[in-house]
Every structure is written in structure tokens, then in C-alpha cells.
Design a protein around this motif. Structure first.
Motif, mmCIF file in Angstrom:
data_model
loop_
_atom_site.group_PDB
_atom_site.id
_atom_site.type_symbol
_atom_site.label_atom_id
_atom_site.label_comp_id
_atom_site.label_asym_id
_atom_site.label_seq_id
_atom_site.Cartn_x
_atom_site.Cartn_y
_atom_site.Cartn_z
ATOM 1 N N ASN A 1 3.756 -5.323 11.803
ATOM 2 C CA ASN A 1 3.663 -4.570 13.013
ATOM 3 C C ASN A 1 4.444 -5.187 14.161
ATOM 4 N N ASN A 2 4.424 -6.473 13.992
ATOM 5 C CA ASN A 2 5.252 -7.245 15.197
ATOM 6 C C ASN A 2 6.778 -7.321 15.082
ATOM 7 N N ILE A 3 7.132 -7.231 13.949
ATOM 8 C CA ILE A 3 8.596 -7.273 13.730
ATOM 9 C C ILE A 3 9.258 -5.902 13.170
ATOM 10 N N SER A 4 8.458 -4.801 13.315
ATOM 11 C CA SER A 4 8.973 -3.471 12.787
ATOM 12 C C SER A 4 9.206 -2.515 14.083
ATOM 13 N N ASP A 5 10.118 -1.391 13.775
ATOM 14 C CA ASP A 5 9.891 -0.545 14.814
ATOM 15 C C ASP A 5 8.736 0.473 14.651
ATOM 16 N N GLU A 6 8.782 1.298 15.559
ATOM 17 C CA GLU A 6 7.758 2.285 15.594
ATOM 18 C C GLU A 6 7.482 3.223 14.275
ATOM 19 N N LYS A 7 8.543 3.635 13.760
ATOM 20 C CA LYS A 7 8.884 4.367 12.551
ATOM 21 C C LYS A 7 8.105 3.658 10.994
ATOM 22 N N ASP A 8 8.096 2.408 11.363
ATOM 23 C CA ASP A 8 7.877 1.604 10.246
ATOM 24 C C ASP A 8 6.472 0.722 10.502
ATOM 25 N N LYS A 9 5.557 1.453 10.575
ATOM 26 C CA LYS A 9 4.104 0.408 10.950
ATOM 27 C C LYS A 9 3.606 0.338 9.629
ATOM 28 N N SER A 10 2.769 -0.887 9.520
ATOM 29 C CA SER A 10 1.880 -1.237 8.382
ATOM 30 C C SER A 10 0.398 -0.453 8.821
ATOM 31 N N THR A 11 -0.230 0.064 7.881
ATOM 32 C CA THR A 11 -1.648 0.144 7.941
ATOM 33 C C THR A 11 -2.483 -0.336 6.769
ATOM 34 N N VAL A 12 -2.085 -1.396 6.370
ATOM 35 C CA VAL A 12 -2.709 -2.062 5.308
ATOM 36 C C VAL A 12 -4.210 -2.666 5.464
ATOM 37 N N GLY A 13 -4.148 -3.343 6.662
ATOM 38 C CA GLY A 13 -5.364 -3.611 7.154
ATOM 39 C C GLY A 13 -6.575 -2.349 7.066
ATOM 40 N N HIS B 1 -11.618 -2.544 -6.570
ATOM 41 C CA HIS B 1 -11.552 -4.003 -6.013
ATOM 42 C C HIS B 1 -10.012 -4.533 -6.551
ATOM 43 N N ARG B 2 -9.604 -4.184 -7.679
ATOM 44 C CA ARG B 2 -8.226 -4.596 -7.696
ATOM 45 C C ARG B 2 -7.046 -3.709 -6.930
ATOM 46 N N ALA B 3 -7.342 -2.584 -6.695
ATOM 47 C CA ALA B 3 -6.565 -1.874 -5.818
ATOM 48 C C ALA B 3 -6.433 -2.453 -4.616
ATOM 49 N N ALA B 4 -7.408 -3.011 -3.816
ATOM 50 C CA ALA B 4 -7.479 -3.640 -2.828
ATOM 51 C C ALA B 4 -6.389 -4.863 -3.089
ATOM 52 N N LYS B 5 -6.541 -5.706 -3.826
ATOM 53 C CA LYS B 5 -5.669 -7.012 -4.013
ATOM 54 C C LYS B 5 -4.186 -6.524 -4.068
ATOM 55 N N LEU B 6 -3.961 -5.619 -5.002
ATOM 56 C CA LEU B 6 -2.558 -5.157 -5.059
ATOM 57 C C LEU B 6 -1.936 -4.240 -3.700
ATOM 58 N N VAL B 7 -2.857 -3.788 -3.171
ATOM 59 C CA VAL B 7 -2.384 -3.403 -1.716
ATOM 60 C C VAL B 7 -1.866 -4.453 -0.884
ATOM 61 N N ILE B 8 -2.804 -5.438 -0.963
ATOM 62 C CA ILE B 8 -2.546 -6.520 -0.091
ATOM 63 C C ILE B 8 -1.282 -7.235 -0.433
ATOM 64 N N GLN B 9 -1.155 -7.463 -1.612
ATOM 65 C CA GLN B 9 -0.015 -8.299 -2.351
ATOM 66 C C GLN B 9 1.378 -7.416 -1.868
ATOM 67 N N ARG B 10 1.188 -6.206 -1.957
ATOM 68 C CA ARG B 10 2.316 -5.241 -2.018
ATOM 69 C C ARG B 10 2.760 -5.409 -0.613
ATOM 70 N N GLU B 11 1.831 -5.239 0.376
ATOM 71 C CA GLU B 11 2.148 -5.389 1.872
ATOM 72 C C GLU B 11 2.870 -6.607 2.293
ATOM 73 N N LEU B 12 2.206 -7.650 1.635
ATOM 74 C CA LEU B 12 2.727 -9.318 1.973
ATOM 75 C C LEU B 12 4.435 -9.347 1.361
ATOM 76 N N ASN B 13 4.586 -8.502 -0.034
ATOM 77 C CA ASN B 13 5.805 -8.545 -0.232
ATOM 78 C C ASN B 13 6.829 -7.981 0.469
ATOM 79 N N ARG B 14 6.267 -6.602 1.117
ATOM 80 C CA ARG B 14 7.136 -6.030 2.009
ATOM 81 C C ARG B 14 7.384 -6.843 3.336
ATOM 82 N N LEU B 15 6.284 -7.832 3.763
ATOM 83 C CA LEU B 15 6.700 -8.337 4.910
ATOM 84 C C LEU B 15 7.251 -9.616 4.612
ATOM 85 N N ILE B 16 7.667 -9.954 3.666
ATOM 86 C CA ILE B 16 8.479 -11.013 3.172
ATOM 87 C C ILE B 16 9.878 -10.610 3.108
#
Length: 159
Positions: A82-94, A129-144
Motif C-alpha cells: 500500500n505504500n507504493i500503490s495508488d488508491e485504486k490498487d490497495k492490498s487487503t492481504v493482512g 491453513h494452506r489457503a492462508a499461505k498461498l494468499v501470503i505468497q501471492r501477495e508477496l509475488n505481487r509486491l515484488i
């Protein structure tokens, strides 16, 4: 002004993570917590997360502490995105990982009080529990990807 953190962050394959979680019966999570914490520390340019402590907590609490650890990591990824994204592209992974963790913990408590851990519960709990891990990695991939895209635009504008 956006500041981009160090290069060298590594994306991971979601199918690979899922398969490794199944093969190792979830112990691959301890490795993921270590790697994610180290990557986020690199991005933070200081040690906000303790990779070794997270892994030790995961092992000695038989994974229950992972519910908290994954929320901490997901919230940090969300903050960076969210620090590097504009208002239209926010993350809600947390938030999403928090909801998945609460759902998992709630189901566990309900089934524990009823002394009923049938096969359906075990499969559902494993998948949540697996879904949570996949969501975290997907968002980390998006961030990268986002960091790489911003970096390439900045490098092109300098040339």
C-alpha cells in the motif's frame, strides 16, 4: 516520494508451495516463515521479524503460533504494497489472512470442545491453513512485481 527497497527479492511458485506443504505435512511452513521474515527484513532494511524465532515457535507450538505469525507477515506485506500503490490498487492481504486464521482457530476450538476431529474437519482445516499461505505468497509475488515495475519505469525515465 516512493522509496524502493533492495533488489534480490524472490518470487515463489504457488503450486510448488502447495505440493511441498502436502509432502512435508505442513512442516514446509516453518521454512516459509523463515524465508518470508528474512525477505521482509530486507525490505524494511531492519529486523522487524525474527526468522529463527518464528521457525522455533512454529515447531514448538506445533504450528499454532503460525496463526499469529502469518498475520504479522501478511500485515507487513500489505503495508509495503500500500505504500507504493495508488488508491485504486490497495492490498487487503493482512485482513484476509486474519479472517482465515480466525476461521481456522474458531473451527478448531469448536471441534476441540466437542471432542470431534473427524476427517472432514481435518481436511477443511488443512485447506484453510494452506489457503492462508498461498494468499501470503501471492501477495508477496505481487509486491515484488510492483517493485520491479516501478524500478524499471524509474530507470527508463532516467535514461
Amino acid at each position: 516520494m516512493r522509496t524502493l527497497k533492495p533488489k534480490g527479492l524472490q518470487k515463489r511458485s504457488l503450486p510448488f508451495i502447495f505440493i511441498m506443504s502436502i509432502i512435508t505435512l505442513g512442516f514446509y511452513d516453518g521454512f516459509l516463515y523463515y524465508v518470508w521474515a528474512a525477505q521482509l527484513n530486507k525490505m524494511n532494511e531492519k529486523e522487524n521479524h525474527s526468522p529463527l524465532i518464528y521457525t522455533i515457535l512454529f515447531v514448538f507450538t506445533q504450528g499454532f503460533m503460525s496463526l499469529v505469525i502469518q498475520v504479522w507477515l501478511a500485515k507487513d506485506i500489505q503495508r509495503h504494497y500500500n505504500n507504493i500503490s495508488d488508491e485504486k490498487d490497495k492490498s487487503t492481504v493482512g485482513d484476509l489472512v486474519t479472517y482465515l486464521s480466525v476461521a481456522y482457530a474458531s473451527a478448531f476450538i469448536v471441534h476441540a470442545t466437542q471432542n470431534n476431529f473427524g476427517p472432514l474437519f481435518i481436511i477443511a482445516a488443512f485447506l484453510v491453513h494452506r489457503a492462508a499461505k498461498l494468499v501470503i505468497q501471492r501477495e508477496l509475488n505481487r509486491l515484488i512485481d510492483k517493485i520491479d515495475s516501478i524500478r524499471s519505469v524509474e530507470e527508463t525515465s532516467k535514461a
